[in-house]
Enzyme design. Structure first.
Site, PDB file in Angstrom:
ATOM      1  N   TYR A 180      -0.727  -1.287  10.162  1.00 48.68           N
ATOM      2  CA  TYR A 180      -0.995  -1.632   8.759  1.00 48.68           C
ATOM      3  C   TYR A 180       0.123  -1.075   7.870  1.00 48.68           C
ATOM      4  CZ  TYR A 180      -3.421  -1.644   4.229  1.00 48.68           C
ATOM      5  OH  TYR A 180      -3.758  -1.827   2.898  1.00 48.68           O
ATOM      6  N   SER A 231       0.875  -1.183   0.000  1.00 45.10           N
ATOM      7  CA  SER A 231       0.000   0.000   0.000  1.00 45.10           C
ATOM      8  C   SER A 231       0.903   1.222   0.000  1.00 45.10           C
ATOM      9  CB  SER A 231      -0.874   0.027   1.251  1.00 45.10           C
ATOM     10  OG  SER A 231      -1.463   1.307   1.391  1.00 45.10           O
TER      11      SER A 231
END
Ligand SMILES: NC(=O)c1ccc[n+]([C@@H]2O[C@H](COP(=O)([O-])OP(=O)(O)OC[C@H]3O[C@@H](n4cnc5c(N)ncnc54)[C@H](O)[C@@H]3O)[C@@H](O)[C@H]2O)c1
Length: 259
Positions: free
Chosen positions: A154, A141
């Site tokens: 994350y 990401s």
């Protein structure tokens, strides 16, 4: 006539392929004539022509059994896409403790996003090394670069997968196996944006649910969210021999965010 991507009959494993980005890339691989294996906790809907194997990527045993099963059916593995992932918004310190980071969330995020990719990469690389070819694609990401409010673990898990990508490429590329990460930016909604995700994100960022999409989209240079197809297009290119000199790096597909 040979198609430009030439993915016909390639055996492609996509973890987390029952939903969102993974499901969209499975559709694109199938359109190109690839033999797609969806590896997920949940049975996919409307994907009859795929092979589905129920497997929790956090379990080394289940992953090894899954790879054995794929080898029994197809005899080889051309592409692994490590796409299964979870995102659970939490603050390092939350004033009312409701959404404060704890060991359970920390461990779950790292188990799925990092250890799951490790299990699948290791089991598939053993087969790929015997074949002297293969491609391992890790879905990261763009927040791996900048960090993200309420998504510290994350973001760290995605930074870890990009680092693993660089090291695995050093180990495997000399033997014909390319390893590449793809870092999507803010995307159109997927199952990742569950009710509990939205509630936690709104609490942590002091925003209303409607603002989630707009703040993300304003952060890209193109002023819009990314489409699932745009990630699929990049994944298919990287899986193909058209990307034959690309390894050990991360490709951002983020509309210019985190460049
Ligand atoms: N959606 C976004 O905006 C976005 C942005 C950047 C990166 N990503 C990354 O893209 C990937 C796909 O995200 P998505 O938005 O499609 O999410 P999603 O929730 O729609 O799909 C994730 C899939 O992974 C599966 N999964 C979860 N844990 C698993 C496990 N232990 N074993 C096997 N399967 C498991 C789920 O069942 C689900 O089908 C993730 O790695 C995510 O971090 C998403």
């Amino acid at each position: 006539m040979q198609k430009w991507l030439d993915l016909e009959n390639k055996v492609v494993i996509v973890t987390g392929g029952s939903s969102g980005i993974g499901k969209r890339m499975c559709q694109s691989f199938m359109e190109q004539g690839a033999q797609v294996v969806i590896v997920d906790l949940h049975t996919p809907e409307e994907m009859e022509s795929c092979t589905f194997i129920c497997c929790d990527v956090t379990s080394k045993d289940e992953v090894e059994q899954m790879v054995c099963q794929v080898m029994e059916i197809f005899g080889h593995i051309d592409v692994l896409v490590n796409n299964a992932g979870v995102s659970i918004p939490r603050l390092l310190v939350d004033a009312d403790s409701r959404y404060e980071l704890d060991d359970t969330v920390f461990d779950k995020t790292m188990d799925v996003n990092v250890k799951g990719a490790f299990h699948c990469a290791q089991a598939c690389a053993k087969s790929m090394l015997r074949q002297h070819h293969g491609v391992i694609l890790n879905i990261s990401s763009e927040c791996s670069k900048e960090g993200s409010l309420a998504q510290s673990v994350y973001s760290a898990s995605k930074a870890a997968i990009e680092s693993l990508t660089r090291s695995w490429a050093k180990e495997l590329s000399p033997q014909g196996i390319r390893v590449v990460a793809i870092a999507p930016g803010p995307m159109e909604a997927t199952a990742l944006f569950s009710a509990s995700y939205i509630d936690a994100m709104c609490h942590c960022r002091h925003i209303q649910p409607e603002a989630i999409g707009t703040t993300y989209h304003a952060a890209t240079l193109m002023g819009r969210e990314g489409h699932l197809e745009e990630i699929a297009n990049t994944v298919l290119f990287l899986a193909s021999d058209r990307a034959s000199f690309i390894t050990g790096t991360t490709i951002n597909v983020s509309g210019g965010k985190s460049r």
